[in-house]
Design a protein around this motif. Structure first.
Motif, PDB file in Angstrom:
ATOM      1  N   THR A 106       0.718  -1.216   0.019  1.00 17.47           N
ATOM      2  CA  THR A 106      -0.064   0.048   0.096  1.00 17.47           C
ATOM      3  C   THR A 106       0.931   1.157  -0.033  1.00 17.47           C
ATOM      4  O   THR A 106       0.855   2.265  -0.778  1.00 17.47           O
ATOM      5  N   LYS A 107       1.976   1.155   0.737  1.00 15.37           N
ATOM      6  CA  LYS A 107       2.772   2.465   0.773  1.00 15.37           C
ATOM      7  C   LYS A 107       3.604   2.470  -0.397  1.00 15.37           C
ATOM      8  O   LYS A 107       3.727   3.663  -1.045  1.00 15.37           O
ATOM      9  N   GLY A 123       5.220   7.202  -5.443  1.00 12.42           N
ATOM     10  CA  GLY A 123       5.405   7.821  -6.630  1.00 12.42           C
ATOM     11  C   GLY A 123       6.322   6.977  -7.736  1.00 12.42           C
ATOM     12  O   GLY A 123       6.921   7.742  -8.654  1.00 12.42           O
ATOM     13  N   ALA A 124       6.498   5.764  -7.558  1.00 18.00           N
ATOM     14  CA  ALA A 124       7.136   4.783  -8.277  1.00 18.00           C
ATOM     15  C   ALA A 124       6.443   4.776  -9.688  1.00 18.00           C
ATOM     16  O   ALA A 124       5.020   4.860  -9.671  1.00 18.00           O
ATOM     17  N   ALA A 147      14.243  -0.521  -7.920  1.00 17.08           N
ATOM     18  CA  ALA A 147      14.604  -0.216  -6.519  1.00 17.08           C
ATOM     19  C   ALA A 147      13.882  -1.279  -5.634  1.00 17.08           C
ATOM     20  O   ALA A 147      12.987  -1.883  -5.851  1.00 17.08           O
ATOM     21  N   ILE A 148      14.514  -1.196  -4.361  1.00 17.01           N
ATOM     22  CA  ILE A 148      13.849  -2.005  -3.426  1.00 17.01           C
ATOM     23  C   ILE A 148      13.548  -1.266  -2.020  1.00 17.01           C
ATOM     24  O   ILE A 148      13.093  -1.681  -1.026  1.00 17.01           O
ATOM     25  N   HIS A 149      13.711   0.142  -2.228  1.00 19.38           N
ATOM     26  CA  HIS A 149      13.057   0.877  -1.332  1.00 19.38           C
ATOM     27  C   HIS A 149      12.994   2.405  -1.686  1.00 19.38           C
ATOM     28  O   HIS A 149      13.495   2.772  -2.643  1.00 19.38           O
ATOM     29  N   PRO A 150      11.866   3.185  -1.160  1.00 18.75           N
ATOM     30  CA  PRO A 150      11.381   4.219  -1.684  1.00 18.75           C
ATOM     31  C   PRO A 150      12.304   5.466  -1.753  1.00 18.75           C
ATOM     32  O   PRO A 150      12.363   6.197  -2.676  1.00 18.75           O
ATOM     33  N   ARG A 151      13.296   5.437  -0.776  1.00 18.08           N
ATOM     34  CA  ARG A 151      14.173   6.427  -0.681  1.00 18.08           C
ATOM     35  C   ARG A 151      15.196   6.537  -1.860  1.00 18.08           C
ATOM     36  O   ARG A 151      15.860   7.164  -2.333  1.00 18.08           O
ATOM     37  N   GLN A 152      15.178   5.080  -2.674  1.00 19.70           N
ATOM     38  CA  GLN A 152      16.024   5.162  -3.729  1.00 19.70           C
ATOM     39  C   GLN A 152      15.489   5.784  -4.780  1.00 19.70           C
ATOM     40  O   GLN A 152      16.155   6.215  -5.829  1.00 19.70           O
TER      41      GLN A 152
END
Length: 283
Positions: free
Chosen positions: A24-25, A30-31, A217-222
């Motif tokens: 859900t997140k 934004g991906a 990517a594997i994390h939103p910060r990326q």
């Protein structure tokens, strides 16, 4: 509000299928594309739950395109994945891991094609020496195949390499195979250290230079780092605009006063640059 589809997805965010709250997140991160992983990110005793949770998610179209990476083909888990997910209206594409031959792609395409036509888009992940060696044959396996990509973690293990430079040839091989087959430029494989944003930026710039378009990517910060790396800079945009203005004045190959030489291939690159930047290409 659903995110409008982009003709050039740059960010592809992997999330584990057995964690619906994380999925859900991810949908709000934004991906450009969210990839729900039923394979490596899910423990064996959580496979059935991950499949059921993903099926519930895809019972209606989500706000961004969702791809699902199924389990390794010719396993009971993969059979269950395809049966449960193929009919769902929210599924944008299936990602097939560890592909080594064209027949694997064709088999899934034929199995998942709905009776009324319009096959489900498929993406083949090449994660072994054999898969890379057969890259072009796999890329042309079936019209339902919309892209190929490199799985670098498994490939490193298969090749027994530790130096990142050893993967540049397989990377170029996959880029060449995709373009030769008329497929989009592939997205770059993940950067596994989610806190190493500097390394992510450096390796993303390298991937762009090799011909990749966007990155998993594997994390939103990326995501912001990848988007910056693959989005044309202001200087690149200005150069592309100058090229197209010059081309609109004189047709064919020509030398410009600043020493640059332009021809149809250079013009095509300029148009692609402006399209990636979201700028008009008719100048």
């Amino acid at each position: 509000m659903p995110k409008p589809p982009t003709p050039f997805p740059l960010t592809w965010l992997y999330v584990p299928g057995d964690r619906p709250e994380v999925v859900t997140k991810a949908l709000a991160s934004g991906a450009d594309v969210v990839i729900v992983d039923l394979e490596d990110a899910v423990a064996p005793d959580r496979k059935a739950y991950a499949r059921a949770a993903t099926a519930e998610l895809l019972s209606a179209p989500p706000p961004v395109p969702v791809h699902v990476r199924v389990n390794a083909l010719r396993t009971p888990e993969a059979e269950a994945d395809l049966e449960a997910l193929a009919p769902l209206p929210g599924l944008a594409a299936l990602r097939l891991p560890k592909i080594t031959c064209p027949d694997e792609v064709a088999s899934v395409a034929e199995r998942t094609a709905p009776a009324e036509g319009g096959a489900i888009p498929l993406y083949a992940l090449l994660e072994s020496a054999l898969g890379v060696e057969r890259a072009y044959d796999i890329a042309t396996a079936h019209p339902a195949l919309r892209g190929i990509a490199l799985g670098e973690a498994d490939l490193r293990a298969d090749l027994a390499v530790s130096d990142d430079r050893a993967l540049d040839w397989p990377r170029s091989r996959v880029v060449l195979a995709a373009r030769a087959a008329g497929l989009p430029s592939p997205a770059q494989s993940i950067h596994p250290d989610t806190k190493d944003l500097k390394g992510l930026a450096v390796t993303s710039a390298h991937g762009r230079a090799l011909g990749f378009l966007g990155r998993a990517a594997i994390h939103p910060r990326q995501l912001p780092v990848i988007e910056r790396a693959y989005t044309p800079t202001a200087q690149e945009v200005k150069s592309a605009e100058r090229t197209l203005r010059a081309a609109s004045v004189t047709a064919g190959a020509q030398a410009l006063p600043d020493g640059r030489f332009i021809d149809p291939a250079v013009v095509a690159v300029a148009r692609r640059t402006l399209a990636l930047a979201g700028r008009p290409t008719q100048l």
